[in-house]
Scaffold this motif. Structure first.
Motif, PDB file in Angstrom:
ATOM      1  N   VAL A 113      39.403  31.891  25.791  1.00  0.00           N
ATOM      2  CA  VAL A 113      38.635  32.419  26.915  1.00  0.00           C
ATOM      3  C   VAL A 113      38.809  31.499  28.114  1.00  0.00           C
ATOM      4  CG1 VAL A 113      36.922  33.592  25.486  1.00  0.00           C
ATOM      5  CG2 VAL A 113      36.534  31.220  26.157  1.00  0.00           C
ATOM      6  N   GLN A 114      38.637  32.072  29.287  1.00  0.00           N
ATOM      7  CA  GLN A 114      38.713  31.290  30.509  1.00  0.00           C
ATOM      8  C   GLN A 114      37.862  31.986  31.576  1.00  0.00           C
ATOM      9  OE1 GLN A 114      42.899  31.315  31.578  1.00  0.00           O
ATOM     10  NE2 GLN A 114      42.566  32.951  33.083  1.00  0.00           N
ATOM     11  N   PRO A 115      37.548  31.286  32.659  1.00  0.00           N
ATOM     12  CA  PRO A 115      36.747  31.915  33.715  1.00  0.00           C
ATOM     13  C   PRO A 115      37.480  33.101  34.335  1.00  0.00           C
ATOM     14  CG  PRO A 115      36.797  29.531  33.981  1.00  0.00           C
ATOM     15  CD  PRO A 115      37.825  29.862  32.950  1.00  0.00           C
ATOM     16  N   ALA A 116      36.718  34.091  34.750  1.00  0.00           N
ATOM     17  CA  ALA A 116      37.300  35.225  35.467  1.00  0.00           C
ATOM     18  C   ALA A 116      37.593  34.819  36.901  1.00  0.00           C
ATOM     19  CB  ALA A 116      36.324  36.403  35.446  1.00  0.00           C
ATOM     20  N   ARG A 157      38.367  37.383  31.127  1.00  0.00           N
ATOM     21  CA  ARG A 157      37.869  36.172  30.455  1.00  0.00           C
ATOM     22  C   ARG A 157      38.503  35.999  29.078  1.00  0.00           C
ATOM     23  NH1 ARG A 157      33.714  38.123  33.477  1.00  0.00           N
ATOM     24  NH2 ARG A 157      32.719  36.615  34.865  1.00  0.00           N
ATOM     25  N   THR A 214      30.709  32.569  25.998  1.00  0.00           N
ATOM     26  CA  THR A 214      30.726  32.099  27.376  1.00  0.00           C
ATOM     27  C   THR A 214      29.320  32.059  27.935  1.00  0.00           C
ATOM     28  OG1 THR A 214      31.027  34.325  28.280  1.00  0.00           O
ATOM     29  CG2 THR A 214      33.020  33.080  27.787  1.00  0.00           C
ATOM     30  N   PRO A 245      31.677  31.058  34.478  1.00  0.00           N
ATOM     31  CA  PRO A 245      32.756  30.285  33.887  1.00  0.00           C
ATOM     32  C   PRO A 245      32.227  29.297  32.853  1.00  0.00           C
ATOM     33  CG  PRO A 245      33.055  30.453  36.245  1.00  0.00           C
ATOM     34  CD  PRO A 245      31.718  31.055  35.927  1.00  0.00           C
TER      35      PRO A 245
END
Length: 370
Positions: free
Chosen positions: A226-229, A265, A368, A62
C-alpha cells in the motif's frame, strides 16, 4: 497514440510504498471467489482483476507504518468491532429543570461556536438503531462541513487531508461497514434517518454488501503493498481529462478506481497478474494502454476510459462495467457509488478518505489511516 504517453509515476517524496503482511491460505484468491475471472471472456483481453476487493472493500490518509502483525494477534482480530455497550459520542441536551421530562435525544451537531469532539479511530460504533442513526447523521453532517473547509481553506490538489476529514470519514466508513454486516439493524436504522441520508446509506450499504459477497476471508500469510494516494484534486483533474478525451463520465472512473484500489493506495498485483491503479491485465493493457505505463495514474485512467468506451460507455455503462469485471455485484456497486458522487461532490472527497481494509477469518483489519 503518442499524445497519451505520460511520464512514469513515482512515490511522492517522503511517501514510500509499504508492505503489510496478512495471513492467508495459498489457495485463497486476493480478488474474490476462486475461479472468478475479471474482465472480458477469452475472446477479448482480460482487465481489472480485483485485488482491491479483499483489501479495499467498503481506503485514506497516507500511511507509512510498519507491517501489520498476524491477523490472529489478540489486539487485531476485529479492530473496528462494536463495543458491547454501544457507546455514542453525542451528549444529551440539558433537561429543563422546571419540567419533569426525560432529556431529549442527542443533538445532531455541536452548538454554534463549539467545535465537536472528533471520533477516535477505534471509537465504539453504536449498536442500537436510534443511536446509530444519530451517529451517522452527526458524522455525515460534520464530515461535509470539514470537507467544505478543506476545499475552501486547504489545498486538496497538493496537501494531505486535514485531521477532521480523515477521522470523520473513517468513522462514517466504520458505521457503514457495521451496517453491511448487520442487515436487520441496517433496515431499522434507515427508518430513523433523514430521507436524503437514508438513500445515501442504502446505496453505500448495498454496494458494500455486494462487493463483500465476492470476497473470501484471508486465513494464511499474504503481503499487500500500500502507498498514499495522489492528492484528491490531482486525481479529479485526471478523471475530468479522461472524460473529455473519451466521453466516459468522470464519476464512473472515480467509482471504478475507488472499488479497484481505493484511489491507487493498493499497489499489489492480483494473483492473476492485474497491475496498476486501475488493475489491468498485461494483454488488455497492450490493446488499450496506448503505449503508456501501466503503473502511471494518468495513463491508467486514460486506458480505463478508452476500454470502457470500447465496451459500450457512455451509451451502456452496465455493459461496459460488466466487461471490466464479470460480476453484477461489481457493476451495481460502481453505479451506486457513481450516483452518490453525482448527487454531491463531497461524497467523492468522503470516499477518497475511506481507509483500506482487509477481510480475514478473524475479523476485518485496517491497513491504512490513523
Amino acid at each position: 497514440m503518442n499524445d497519451q504517453h505520460a511520464e512514469v509515476s513515482r512515490p511522492e517524496r517522503g511517501h514510500r510504498p509499504s508492505e503489510r503482511t496478512m495471513p492467508a491460505r495459498p489457495d485463497v484468491s486476493e480478488d474474490g471467489p476462486r475461479g472468478m475471472r475479471a474482465g472480458r471472456s477469452r475472446r477479448r483481453p482480460v482487465v481489472a482483476s480485483l485485488v482491491g476487493l479483499v483489501v479495499a472493500i467498503s481506503g485514506c490518509a497516507p500511511s507509512q507504518s510498519a507491517a501489520v502483525p498476524n491477523a490472529t494477534a489478540p489486539n487485531g482480530a476485529a479492530q473496528d468491532a462494536t463495543a458491547p455497550d454501544g457507546t455514542s459520542r453525542s451528549t444529551p441536551a440539558p433537561a429543563d429543570p422546571g419540567r419533569k421530562t426525560t432529556p431529549p435525544p442527542a443533538k445532531e451537531s455541536a452548538p454554534a461556536g463549539q467545535v465537536p469532539a472528533l471520533p477516535a479511530p477505534k471509537a465504539a460504533i453504536p449498536t442500537d438503531p436510534s443511536r446509530l442513526a444519530r451517529s451517522l447523521t452527526t458524522t455525515t453532517a460534520e464530515l461535509r462541513r470539514a470537507i467544505d473547509a478543506w476545499r475552501r481553506e486547504g489545498d486538496p490538489g497538493k496537501g494531505e487531508p486535514p485531521e477532521p476529514v480523515v477521522l470523520l470519514a473513517l468513522h462514517q466508513q466504520r458505521i457503514y461497514r457495521y451496517l453491511v454486516l448487520n442487515p436487520k439493524v441496517a433496515s431499522r436504522t434507515y427508518a430513523r434517518l433523514p430521507k436524503a441520508l437514508a438513500g445515501q446509506a442504502k446505496d453505500n450499504v448495498t454496494a458494500g454488501r455486494g462487493l463483500r459477497s465476492l470476497v473470501r476471508p484471508i486465513s494464511g500469510a499474504a503481503k499487500f503493498r500500500v502507498q498514499p494516494a495522489k492528492p484528491a484534486d490531482f486525481l479529479l483533474g485526471h478523471f475530468r481529462h479522461a472524460e473529455r478525451r473519451f466521453g466516459v463520465e468522470w464519476e464512473v472512473l472515480a467509482a471504478v478506481m475507488f472499488v479497484e484500489t481505493k484511489f491507487g493506495r493498493v499497489r499489489s498485483p492480483s494473483h492473476t497478474g492485474a497491475k496498476g491503479p486501475m488493475q489491468f491485465m498485461p494483454g488488455t493493457w497492450a490493446a488499450y494502454g496506448m503505449g503508456g505505463d501501466i503503473q502511471d495514474t494518468r495513463d491508467s485512467l486514460l486506458a480505463a476510459a478508452n476500454y470502457l468506451r470500447a465496451s459500450g460507455a457512455p451509451r451502456d455503462y452496465r455493459r461496459a462495467l460488466y466487461a471490466y469485471n464479470h460480476s453484477q455485484a461489481y457493476v451495481d456497486a460502481v453505479l451506486l457509488h457513481t450516483r452518490q458522487i453525482k448527487q454531491d461532490i463531497r461524497n467523492y472527497y468522503a470516499y477518497y478518505n475511506w481507509q483500506v481494509f482487509v477481510v480475514t477469518t478473524r475479523g476485518d483489519r485496517r491497513l491504512t489511516g490513523p
